[in-house]
Design an enzyme around this catalytic site. Structure first.
Site, PDB file in Angstrom:
ATOM      1  N   CYS A  50      13.281  -0.333  -7.054  1.00  0.00           N
ATOM      2  CA  CYS A  50      12.317  -0.848  -6.070  1.00  0.00           C
ATOM      3  C   CYS A  50      12.740  -0.442  -4.660  1.00  0.00           C
ATOM      4  O   CYS A  50      13.865  -0.721  -4.247  1.00  0.00           O
ATOM      5  CB  CYS A  50      12.240  -2.366  -6.182  1.00  0.00           C
ATOM      6  SG  CYS A  50      11.375  -3.120  -4.793  1.00  0.00           S
ATOM      7  N   HIS A 166       5.827  -8.913  -0.450  1.00  0.00           N
ATOM      8  CA  HIS A 166       5.821  -8.322   0.893  1.00  0.00           C
ATOM      9  C   HIS A 166       4.419  -8.315   1.468  1.00  0.00           C
ATOM     10  O   HIS A 166       3.440  -8.500   0.740  1.00  0.00           O
ATOM     11  CB  HIS A 166       6.354  -6.885   0.838  1.00  0.00           C
ATOM     12  CG  HIS A 166       5.399  -5.897   0.212  1.00  0.00           C
ATOM     13  ND1 HIS A 166       5.157  -5.843  -1.145  1.00  0.00           N
ATOM     14  CD2 HIS A 166       4.611  -4.931   0.766  1.00  0.00           C
ATOM     15  CE1 HIS A 166       4.284  -4.881  -1.408  1.00  0.00           C
ATOM     16  NE2 HIS A 166       3.923  -4.314  -0.265  1.00  0.00           N
TER      17      HIS A 166
END
Ligand SMILES: O=P(O)(O)O[C@H]1O[C@H](CO)[C@@H](O)[C@H](O)[C@H]1O
Ligand SMILES: O=P(O)(O)O[C@H]1O[C@H](CO)[C@@H](O)[C@H](O)[C@H]1O
Lengths: 346, 346
Positions: A50, A166
């Site tokens: 990630c 996010h």
């Protein structure tokens, strides 16, 4: 006499001046179209692949710090970049263009790859609110920036390409369409009534009750009268703050709390990590503090289940948005859900 | 000096007054998000389970005739129905609603379950044009109908729940948002210039050339200056007809031909049956024949391949639409494709 629970009708969005078509009788329609994938049940707390996890490498050779709270950085593939020439181009009176510059950022909510806002503690969400506020203050005060849009695309269905919790910020040298409409509507309402449009709207909704989803001392989450998406909501500050920068510390806690409540109810609706696009609308750099009223919009695509979404397509793109269940029915369903996350109940 | 091939900029849509953000530098971005399913390669010419095939049963016990050309019928799950009370409801000045009545229809393009418009003969598409025209004339002349929207959702990605080639008509007692904007823009342009907005626009595009996709004697397909979707196009009549009802027989053939060309190029782009929503914008029942100029909009979602689409999500919903490739680059790609369908080339 028209009955809004029965008859097709349209409702006006006073923030944009646009209408939505409501077809309450249409939920009986069977669905034989596309089924969505359900997101995988579990993710690891850290994913070595990630690009948002702490310590990992991003595009262009950047490396994330070993952050422990929130983490903000400039978007490696920014749609808007600083220093774009500002000129206008018009090869014909009907073909107009102008340069737009800006700054795009990404904010990780948490180092934990496996969380979503609904699963974070209110104190952790409060740190996200603080980061949003810092970013808003910095960018809205940057010369050449006219507007700061903070938004989150949650879930693959909403074009989100990384499940790490996010959001994004796109700030620009020009005022985007939706903000221009809301700016005009709020300014003219304030001029005529001496109060913000959303203060009066909120007062009515608190007394009517039927479109409320959840409330606390400082914020209200509701399905607006003019909602387009099946379970669309707005989060509105009770006090007419014009932006995140005007919230007190208590109000920031209130915002964190209402977001926790709302996202939890969303996840509980179909017992799935609920996809949505959501974000804030707040005072542009040079707009009136008096007329603007801070709020967030949440646009989730799901309609009937974790796998059947609403498509806003042909008629919606060419004519006007259309919805199948009434905003009141949607609010009732969300309101009646538990505010304890379904994953914690097992 | 701003370079539209390089610099982020916004472009104005003169039909709606709204802007689109163009980020030409952004196509380098890798895609790690949702991949779309590719539609199955082959379908049977007749599907006993399809509610649109000739002779089959539909919802509510209706049965389709053994039709051989086009077939129009009232939508069994209509979003708009006749006889809705027309009253207004406003529990507060900010909460307005009004009844909307209307008629929704479905038009099958062909008895063949396995075709799409791109694979139909021009003469067969001409029969579809004739049916659209008949329906438009009938519905636009029906007392209480203010506007007739003819549109097609092609492909599962666009919410289409049945691959049998068909389109829909939603006609309504009120003028939808997008039509109200185009009505205002076209009326004011005509008042000021004595010509339709799209006549002048078309004249410029024919001389510029760089946004053209394909042309014939009566129609032009192009990527508009203000396109939002990656491969969005408009089909515009060369003569300023205000609706399908004003087309000559030759012009109807021209429309059939341009639609064949456009949908063929679309399919050839990624060698897949290309999803889109598309439909006509034409004169509302009581609008000016002089100011309105018949056109169709096509909004296809694909961006990079048969499986990677553009998502118009967070920023687009909350702020303004954003695109990654320029309209000129999109037009060039479509223009350079063969107008012979890829399935026929093997
Ligand atoms: O009428 P259909 O094909 O069942 O439905 C489709 O098109 C409609 C009109 O664009 C949309 O409102 C629906 O969300 C979509 O699924
Ligand atoms: O920036 P991302 O997350 O890669 O991209 C996502 O959000 C953007 C802003 O809403 C959209 O323009 C993109 O289409 C979408 O895929």
């Amino acid at each position: 006499m028209i009955d809004l629970k029965e008859h097709p009708h349209r409702r006006l969005n006073p923030l944009t001046g646009e209408w939505v078509l409501v077809s309450p009788h249409r939920t009986k329609r069977p669905w034989q179209g596309q089924m969505e994938k359900v997101p995988p049940e579990t993710r690891a707390a850290y994913d070595p692949k990630c690009y948002l996890c702490p310590g990992n490498e991003r595009a262009g050779g950047h490396r994330n710090p070993a952050y422990s709270g929130t983490f903000a950085f400039d978007n490696d593939f920014a749609a808007l970049i600083p220093g774009t020439p500002a000129g206008q181009v018009a090869p014909h009176a009907l073909l107009q263009a102008e340069g737009v510059s800006g700054l795009c950022r990404v904010i990780c909510f948490s180092p934990r790859h496996d969380l979503t806002m609904a699963e974070m503690a209110v104190e952790e969400i409060r740190r996200v609110v603080d980061t949003w506020t810092e970013q808003y203050v910095e960018l809205n005060g940057t010369p050449g920036i006219a507007y700061v849009e903070i938004f989150e695309n949650r879930g693959e269905m909403m074009g989100c390409s990384n499940p790490h919790p996010h959001c994004q910020i796109w700030s620009s040298s020009t005022i985007p369409n939706e903000i221009a409409k809301e700016d005009a509507a709020q300014n003219s309402y304030f001029r005529e009534n001496g109060r913000t449009l959303l203060s009066d709207y909120l007062e009515f909704e608190l007394s009517a009750g039927e479109r409320l989803v959840s409330v606390n001392e400082h914020f209200v989450a509701l399905v607006p009268w003019w909602a387009v998406w099946p379970f669309e909501t707005m989060v509105i500050s009770r006090r007419a703050a014009s932006g995140l920068d005007e919230l007190t510390s208590d109000e920031r806690n209130g915002l964190a709390d209402i977001l926790k409540q709302l996202t939890t109810r969303y996840d509980n609706l179909f017992e799935v990590s609920f996809p949505y696009s959501g974000g804030f609308h707040q005072r542009p750099a040079t707009s009136s503090r008096e007329a603007w009223h801070l709020h967030a919009h949440y646009y989730p695509p799901l309609l009937r289940s974790a796998t059947v979404r609403k498509f806003l397509v042909g008629y919606e793109m060419l004519a006007m948005p259309q919805r199948d269940i009434t905003p009141e029915a949607a609010a009732l369903r969300l309101r009646e859900l538990s505010d304890i996350h379904f994953k914690l109940k097992i």
